[in-house]
Design an enzyme around this catalytic site. Sequence first.
Site, mmCIF file in Angstrom:
data_model
loop_
_atom_site.group_PDB
_atom_site.id
_atom_site.type_symbol
_atom_site.label_atom_id
_atom_site.label_comp_id
_atom_site.label_asym_id
_atom_site.label_seq_id
_atom_site.Cartn_x
_atom_site.Cartn_y
_atom_site.Cartn_z
ATOM 1 N N SER A 187 -61.897 -62.220 74.314
ATOM 2 C CA SER A 187 -61.503 -61.652 75.603
ATOM 3 C C SER A 187 -61.283 -62.805 76.579
ATOM 4 C CB SER A 187 -62.582 -60.722 76.151
ATOM 5 O OG SER A 187 -62.760 -59.604 75.332
ATOM 6 N N GLY A 211 -55.777 -61.561 78.699
ATOM 7 C CA GLY A 211 -55.775 -60.573 77.622
ATOM 8 C C GLY A 211 -56.659 -60.956 76.453
ATOM 9 N N GLY A 257 -65.134 -55.448 78.446
ATOM 10 C CA GLY A 257 -65.259 -55.952 77.089
ATOM 11 C C GLY A 257 -65.753 -54.888 76.127
ATOM 12 N N ASP A 258 -66.616 -53.998 76.608
ATOM 13 C CA ASP A 258 -67.116 -52.910 75.765
ATOM 14 C C ASP A 258 -65.997 -51.935 75.429
ATOM 15 O OD1 ASP A 258 -69.575 -54.138 76.165
ATOM 16 O OD2 ASP A 258 -70.037 -52.862 77.890
#
Length: 309
Positions: free
Chosen positions: A217, A222, A248-249
């Site tokens: 990430s 992107g 991020g999750d």
Amino acid sequence: MILTVTLNTALDITYRVRSLRPHASHRVTEVTERPGGKGLNVARVLAALGHEVTVTGFTGGATGRVVQEQLTTTPGVVDALLPVTGATRRTIAVVDAHTGDTTQLNEPGPTITPTEWSAFQEAYEDLLASASAVALCGSLPPGVPVGAYAGLVRAAKAADVPVLLDTSGEALRRGVAARPDIIKPNADELAELTGSHEPLRATQDARRRGARAVVASLGKAGLLALTPEGRWRATPPARLHGNPTGAGDAAVAGLLSGLVEKLPWPDRLTRAAALSAASVVAPVAGEFDRRAYEELLGQVAVTGEVSAA
């Protein structure tokens, strides 16, 4: 079902203020509470995408009871959290409505005893028997061995269950050596793991350390993916303003859902990048703006090349 592991679960509390200023009193305009910790955030996004999800990890004390009570109202998520004597931690996010910036305060979590850790390992292996994929997410609470994720990766591989690892520091370093199918570090975590701040070089190094695929990430740049099938970069059209906690999750949920649906890597990355961006404009971690997500699916740019191997 997809299994998500959150060893350091939390109650995520989000405060919104008009403007956050050091050394000042603030009037909170809005408060929200949600079950938190990276794996629980992943689970809520997966459930919203239509997948059956089981969550496991530890929960304890009054805060843990609140987490479990709220999980009962989350459609598609099955609670398999194990009780411990310590209290589940709280995480506090303070969102500045004027700038869109977020300040995060994270408690350390309960101390896990050797008996509690052994009980978790047994429960985890039982859950793997019916899992199509597993995500190992987040920090380790006090008392859990630093090599815990490496052992959990090996158990998943022994059960022939694909495993994604999303953690940091020494837990990531040891976990990578167990050869997970995917790791998903952010830029700082990747640099800490490899010693390189150049993303492509760092992802190559991370694969050499044992990860089958690395999806990094990179914030507004992107996602960068290096896999046995090829190398790709997925970039959303523009940076969205809001609360980045949980972005991020959401990307992990996109990668896992694409894995179990057997999507090609470019499609997995498109979904992961769109979900990550759409989660920024959602009010709390573990949610995403569905309209923004559907629009972004057609706007994420994926470039790269298929491996010749």
